[in-house]
Every structure is written in structure tokens, then in C-alpha cells.
Design a protein around this motif. Structure first.
Motif, PDB file in Angstrom:
ATOM      1  N   ARG A  45      -6.461   5.798   8.090  1.00 52.24           N
ATOM      2  CA  ARG A  45      -6.545   4.362   8.403  1.00 52.24           C
ATOM      3  C   ARG A  45      -7.362   4.067   9.672  1.00 52.24           C
ATOM      4  O   ARG A  45      -7.805   2.943   9.873  1.00 52.24           O
ATOM      5  CB  ARG A  45      -5.138   3.801   8.594  1.00 52.24           C
ATOM      6  CG  ARG A  45      -4.240   3.900   7.377  1.00 52.24           C
ATOM      7  CD  ARG A  45      -4.665   2.935   6.278  1.00 52.24           C
ATOM      8  NE  ARG A  45      -3.838   3.063   5.095  1.00 52.24           N
ATOM      9  CZ  ARG A  45      -2.680   2.440   4.923  1.00 52.24           C
ATOM     10  NH1 ARG A  45      -2.217   1.643   5.854  1.00 52.24           N
ATOM     11  NH2 ARG A  45      -1.995   2.622   3.822  1.00 52.24           N
ATOM     12  N   ALA A  85       8.367   1.747   1.122  1.00 49.44           N
ATOM     13  CA  ALA A  85       7.033   1.163   1.317  1.00 49.44           C
ATOM     14  C   ALA A  85       6.270   1.913   2.415  1.00 49.44           C
ATOM     15  O   ALA A  85       5.258   1.440   2.920  1.00 49.44           O
ATOM     16  CB  ALA A  85       7.161  -0.310   1.678  1.00 49.44           C
ATOM     17  N   GLU A  93       0.855  -1.193   0.000  1.00 47.24           N
ATOM     18  CA  GLU A  93       0.000   0.000   0.000  1.00 47.24           C
ATOM     19  C   GLU A  93       0.890   1.242   0.000  1.00 47.24           C
ATOM     20  O   GLU A  93       1.934   1.259   0.677  1.00 47.24           O
ATOM     21  CB  GLU A  93      -0.852   0.031   1.282  1.00 47.24           C
ATOM     22  CG  GLU A  93      -1.860  -1.068   1.424  1.00 47.24           C
ATOM     23  CD  GLU A  93      -3.092  -0.845   0.551  1.00 47.24           C
ATOM     24  OE1 GLU A  93      -3.359   0.310   0.165  1.00 47.24           O
ATOM     25  OE2 GLU A  93      -3.772  -1.845   0.250  1.00 47.24           O
ATOM     26  N   ASP A 147       2.521  -6.101   2.832  1.00 49.31           N
ATOM     27  CA  ASP A 147       2.832  -5.248   3.976  1.00 49.31           C
ATOM     28  C   ASP A 147       2.968  -6.011   5.291  1.00 49.31           C
ATOM     29  O   ASP A 147       3.049  -5.397   6.359  1.00 49.31           O
ATOM     30  CB  ASP A 147       1.733  -4.181   4.131  1.00 49.31           C
ATOM     31  CG  ASP A 147       1.857  -3.078   3.079  1.00 49.31           C
ATOM     32  OD1 ASP A 147       2.944  -2.496   2.963  1.00 49.31           O
ATOM     33  OD2 ASP A 147       0.862  -2.816   2.380  1.00 49.31           O
ATOM     34  N   GLU A 155       3.480  -3.810  13.410  1.00 46.08           N
ATOM     35  CA  GLU A 155       2.940  -2.859  14.387  1.00 46.08           C
ATOM     36  C   GLU A 155       1.469  -2.536  14.143  1.00 46.08           C
ATOM     37  O   GLU A 155       0.713  -2.286  15.088  1.00 46.08           O
ATOM     38  CB  GLU A 155       3.744  -1.559  14.304  1.00 46.08           C
ATOM     39  CG  GLU A 155       3.086  -0.387  15.007  1.00 46.08           C
ATOM     40  CD  GLU A 155       3.892   0.880  14.915  1.00 46.08           C
ATOM     41  OE1 GLU A 155       4.482   1.241  15.932  1.00 46.08           O
ATOM     42  OE2 GLU A 155       3.961   1.500  13.830  1.00 46.08           O
TER      43      GLU A 155
HETATM   44  C1  CIR Z   1       0.936   0.706   4.469  1.00 46.78           C
HETATM   45  O1  CIR Z   1       0.662   1.666   3.748  1.00 46.78           O
HETATM   46  O2  CIR Z   1       0.094   0.189   5.202  1.00 46.78           O
HETATM   47  C2  CIR Z   1       2.325   0.167   4.441  1.00 46.78           C
HETATM   48  N1  CIR Z   1       2.859   0.253   3.128  1.00 46.78           N
HETATM   49  C3  CIR Z   1       3.210   0.892   5.410  1.00 46.78           C
HETATM   50  C4  CIR Z   1       2.790   0.715   6.846  1.00 46.78           C
HETATM   51  C5  CIR Z   1       3.707   1.367   7.789  1.00 46.78           C
HETATM   52  N2  CIR Z   1       3.306   1.149   9.133  1.00 46.78           N
HETATM   53  C6  CIR Z   1       3.428   2.027  10.100  1.00 46.78           C
HETATM   54  O3  CIR Z   1       3.832   3.160   9.874  1.00 46.78           O
HETATM   55  N3  CIR Z   1       3.017   1.681  11.301  1.00 46.78           N
END
Ligand code: CIR
Length: 259
Positions: free
Chosen positions: A130, A241, A17, A60, A65
Motif C-alpha cells: 500500500r 475486514a 478491500e 473501509d 488510521e
Molecule cells: C483494507 O484492506 O484497506 C481494509 N480492509 C483494512 C485496513 C486496515 N487498516 C489498518 O490496518 N491500518
């Protein structure tokens, strides 16, 4: 004993994502090597690394986390805001059930762990793309019996709350004040990232040290001058990412405090 749950990098990482960054080619082999150095840093700081099962089809999945929040009393299994990421939670629930009783965020609530910053009994929750109102209210309800205060925090221009602010010492937050307002955090002291390193506020505190990206040297210098021990890790591929150093582990005391 300190536990750090991680998950191996998926070969599909490049299909992750993306919200704020353009899609740049990702060298997955380098991301895997960087992730191993990250796990080595966790061990160096005294954590036992517990790897969640590989999820090769989930791009992902390395960003564990977002799937869970572990407190002394309970683990909350989240419901990530990106539908593609909801497949990540069951294997995290299985791993965490060895350490805590579990509660879950239920539909239509969404909550990403990256939006949750725990500072003592204060739990700051980012109002990001989110994490929705319902998810935040569910979290507040689930945690009220243990006396946690859940505080909503508006964000501007970043993916998660912890993209904009993390705790780097007992009473010090590292912050990008363009993405989140300092006033949201009461009287706790804040230190800003270097202006040339807007994404530099994501540091992973373990004891008196922080695991911190090598690609933000100016902010690392600021941390060092503030007396924070910096353990540098290369993680530029994971940053493509939109992942940072907090995203790649869930860290907690094994024993917790049974309720
Ligand atoms: C996303 O957009 O969900 C992943 N590509 C990156 C998530 C990063 N997570 C975070 O900062 N806790």
C-alpha cells in the motif's frame, strides 16, 4: 486533551478491500456494536471521541488510521494505496484541520497510515503493497524540518507495518518476528506475540494501557505479565475486514505544538 477521531462502520463493510484473508461473511450489526465498545474503551482511557462524518458508501471508511498521520507539529493527509480508499481522505482532512495545519502526500506517492509507526522522533514506515517509495520519500521530506528520522522497514506476509509491530510501553514493542525483523528497531526491547496468534501484534497504546482484541488471549496474557494494562475489546468482525485496533482511530493531543 486527548482526541480520538473515529468513523461509524459503513453498512457496506462486507465489501471491504482484502489482501491476505479470504472473504468471510461479516455481521455488520455486530461490527457496529463492537465499534461502539471500542469507542467506550477510548473514553474510559480519557480520550474525547470525535466522529468523522459517516461515509456509508465507503466500505473501509471505519479504518480512519490509514487516511492520516497526526504529529504534534502537523497532520499529514495520506494517499491510500488502494484506489477505493482515496475517497476517505477529504472528510478526515476537514476534521483534522481544526487541530493542525495539513500537508498531503501527492500522486504518484501512496502511503497508508497503518504503515507508519511513530516511536519518539523515529518514524518507521512499512514497505507494504500500500505504501510506495515515492510516498515514503515525500513523508521524509515533509517531516525533515522537525527533525524526524524516517526509517523504511521491509515486511513479509502482512498488510501493514502495524499488523506486525506496535509500541505497547515506553521502550517495548509487541512484534510478530515472522512478518518484520526485530533488528529494524535498534535497541528498543521487543516482546513477541503468541505463535498461535500471528495477527496479535496490533495493540493501541493510550497512556500506560493498551486497547487490545479479546480474541488474542495468549498474547494478552504476555502483555499483562510484562506489566502492560490491557483493556480488552471485542473486534472479531472488523478483523475479518483485516482491521485491527489501531486502524479504527487517530489519536493525538488536541493542542499539539504549533510550528
Ligand atoms: C483494507 O484492506 O484497506 C481494509 N480492509 C483494512 C485496513 C486496515 N487498516 C489498518 O490496518 N491500518
Amino acid at each position: 486533551m486527548l482526541i480520538a477521531v473515529t468513523r461509524p462502520v459503513s453498512p457496506k463493510l462486507a465489501e471491504c478491500e482484502l489482501t491476505h484473508l479470504p472473504r468471510d461473511p461479516i455481521d455488520v450489526a455486530k461490527a457496529i456494536a463492537d465499534h461502539e465498545r471500542y469507542e467506550t474503551a477510548l473514553r474510559l482511557l480519557g480520550a474525547k471521541v470525535v466522529r468523522a462524518p459517516e461515509e456509508p458508501t465507503l466500505p473501509d471508511g471505519v479504518f480512519v488510521e490509514d487516511a492520516a498521520l497526526v504529529l504534534d507539529e502537523v497532520a499529514i493527509i495520506t494517499r491510500p494505496g488502494a484506489p477505493s480508499r482515496r475517497w476517505e481522505i477529504e472528510s478526515m482532512a476537514t476534521v483534522l484541520s481544526a487541530y493542525r495545519s495539513l500537508q498531503r502526500i501527492q500522486p504518484p506517492g501512496t502511503l497508508d497510515g497503518g504503515d507508519v509507526l511513530v516511536v519518539g522522533r523515529q518514524i518507521y514506515v512499512g514497505l507494504s503493497s500500500r505504501t510506495n517509495h515515492d510516498g515514503r520519500v515525500q513523508l521524509e521530506t515533509l517531516l525533515s524540518e522537525w527533525g524526524y528520522e524516517v526509517i523504511p522497514v521491509p515486511l513479509n506476509g502482512c498488510l501493514h507495518l502495524k499488523s506486525a509491530v506496535t509500541q505497547v510501553a515506553d521502550s517495548l514493542l509487541l512484534i510478530n518476528a515472522r512478518w518484520v525483523r526485530r533488528e529494524c528497531f535498534g535497541s528498543i526491547e521487543t516482546m513477541t506475540v503468541a505463535p498461535s496468534e500471528p495477527a496479535g501484534a496490533n495493540a493501541l497504546r493510550i497512556g500506560t494501557a493498551v486497547i487490545y482484541p479479546t480474541h488474542y488471549p495468549e498474547t494478552a496474557g504476555r502483555l499483562d505479565r510484562a506489566g502492560v494494562r490491557v483493556v480488552p475489546v471485542p473486534c472479531a468482525e472488523l478483523a475479518k475486514a483485516e482491521g485491527g485496533v489501531t486502524c479504527c482511530s487517530v489519536v493525538f493531543e488536541a493542542a499539539g505544538r504549533p510550528s
